[in-house]
Scaffold this active site. Structure first.
Site, short mmCIF file in Angstrom:
data_model
loop_
_atom_site.label_atom_id
_atom_site.label_comp_id
_atom_site.label_asym_id
_atom_site.label_seq_id
_atom_site.Cartn_x
_atom_site.Cartn_y
_atom_site.Cartn_z
N HIS A 243 0.79 -1.18 -0.01
CA HIS A 243 0.04 0.00 0.03
C HIS A 243 0.84 1.32 -0.07
O HIS A 243 0.66 2.18 -0.82
CB HIS A 243 -0.87 0.17 1.39
CG HIS A 243 -1.64 1.30 1.51
ND1 HIS A 243 -3.20 0.98 1.20
CD2 HIS A 243 -1.28 2.25 1.88
CE1 HIS A 243 -3.73 2.19 1.30
NE2 HIS A 243 -2.80 3.18 2.08
N GLU A 244 1.89 1.52 0.87
CA GLU A 244 2.73 2.57 0.88
C GLU A 244 3.35 2.72 -0.17
O GLU A 244 3.86 3.99 -0.54
CB GLU A 244 3.33 2.55 2.34
CG GLU A 244 2.58 2.33 3.60
CD GLU A 244 1.38 3.52 3.74
OE1 GLU A 244 1.51 4.62 2.99
OE2 GLU A 244 0.63 3.31 4.59
N HIS A 247 1.73 4.70 -2.76
CA HIS A 247 1.72 5.95 -2.65
C HIS A 247 2.86 6.58 -3.02
O HIS A 247 3.06 7.56 -3.69
CB HIS A 247 1.56 6.50 -0.99
CG HIS A 247 0.19 6.20 -0.45
ND1 HIS A 247 -1.03 6.71 -1.21
CD2 HIS A 247 -0.45 5.63 0.53
CE1 HIS A 247 -2.16 6.38 -0.42
NE2 HIS A 247 -1.66 5.67 0.54
#
Length: 327
Positions: A243-244, A247
């Protein structure tokens, strides 16, 4: 809804796909920029967005004092205009230098393990968790877990262990976080620096978005026990890292902007009014076509629920890479 049996087997075995056959175009198919993105940025170099925001992942039911989860509409407009400007700059540079765009990318990874002391409770996680995390990233970004294949693979370069109680736990937005990253960050804009430790405010992780100039704050922070085999119940299959890194490669949350506007600026992720937690199968919070993308890596569901990126997200990440991080 849990992981399919073959997916769970792949992750448990740590098998990563290293073949990235998909050649994605930087035309950003499936990417929907803010309406004024290409007209808002002037033809000349424009100022980068202020470095005031990082995106996070939060546990279900967590009560956080600091939740850097969703950009404002103004911040999204600013970022999309900056991406348009960066793409123009890179296009002009490539035309002058005779250089092409990248279709497949291997990202070097430096992992910083922040420890309070030499115990597991003090942050001293084993190397095996870190190598498993890299395997999970390669599976997720190659499409091996059931989503679209992206252009990205990950190669661990170094594990750096640092015992410093002043940096433990890692507090988002603190002077200690800035000191930690300023002291430790390695490599250029193309190098992924991951910082692992106990985190503040019930956060699972946070990350910076790409910028045109190298920023020492650049990188991903993740809860150490969220790595595959860690102790963070429901969040210990490595998808906080997935997920990170999304980003870090310029993806927004799937619930960015709610049901209106350009949402997450990707056309093939259905609109979602708010974050989804746990694994609410069939959830549909917007009247637009499509149920909530609860299995997308950029939502907030349990690791066992999320397993995919879309083709539009894959394209957006590669477009951003060629705009911001490519040498």
């Amino acid at each position: 809804m849990g992981l399919r049996a073959n997916l769970l087997t792949r992750r448990t075995a740590g098998v990563a796909s290293t073949t990235l056959a998909l050649l994605l175009s930087t035309a950003a198919v499936g990417v929907v920029p803010a309406a004024s993105a290409f007209s808002a940025a002037p033809a000349q170099t424009c100022a980068e967005p202020a470095d005031v925001h990082s995106d996070a992942r939060v546990k279900a039911g967590a009560q956080t004092k600091h939740e850097p989860n969703e950009l404002t509409a103004a911040q999204v407009r600013e970022r999309e205009a900056d991406l348009a400007g960066a793409l123009r700059e890179r296009a002009n540079f490539r035309a002058g230098a005779g250089a092409g765009t990248l279709a497949t990318v291997t990202i070097p990874v430096v992992v910083h393990v922040i420890q309070e002391n030499s115990t597991r409770a003090g942050g001293n996680i084993p190397d095996s968790l870190i190598t498993s995390q890299i395997a999970v990233l390669n599976q997720a970004y190659s499409g091996a877990t059931g989503g679209a294949a992206t252009a990205f693979g990950f190669q661990l370069q170094k594990i750096n262990r640092v015992t410093n109680p002043a940096w433990y736990p890692i507090v988002s937005g603190s002077s200690a976080e800035r000191s930690m990253k300023t002291s430790l960050r390695e490599g250029g804009k193309n190098t992924l620096n991951i910082y692992l430790g106990e985190l503040s405010d019930n956060l699972l992780g946070w990350a910076t978005f790409p910028k045109r100039t190298l920023d020492k704050m650049d990188g991903v922070v993740a809860l150490n026990e969220s790595l595959p085999g860690g102790t963070a119940t429901n969040y210990n299959q490595g998808d906080t890292g997935t997920h990170e890194v999304g980003h870090w490669l310029n993806l927004y949350h799937t619930f960015q902007g709610g049901c209106s506007g350009s949402g997450d600026s990707v056309s093939d992720t259905p609109a979602e009014a708010s974050p989804a937690y746990e694994c609410p199968t069939g959830r549909d919070t917007c009247t637009a076509t499509g149920k909530d993308p609860i299995t997308n890596f950029m939502d907030y569901t349990y690791d066992s629920c999320m397993h995919q990126f879309t083709a539009g997200q894959a394209s957006r990440m590669l477009t951003a890479w060629n705009a911001y991080r490519a040498a």
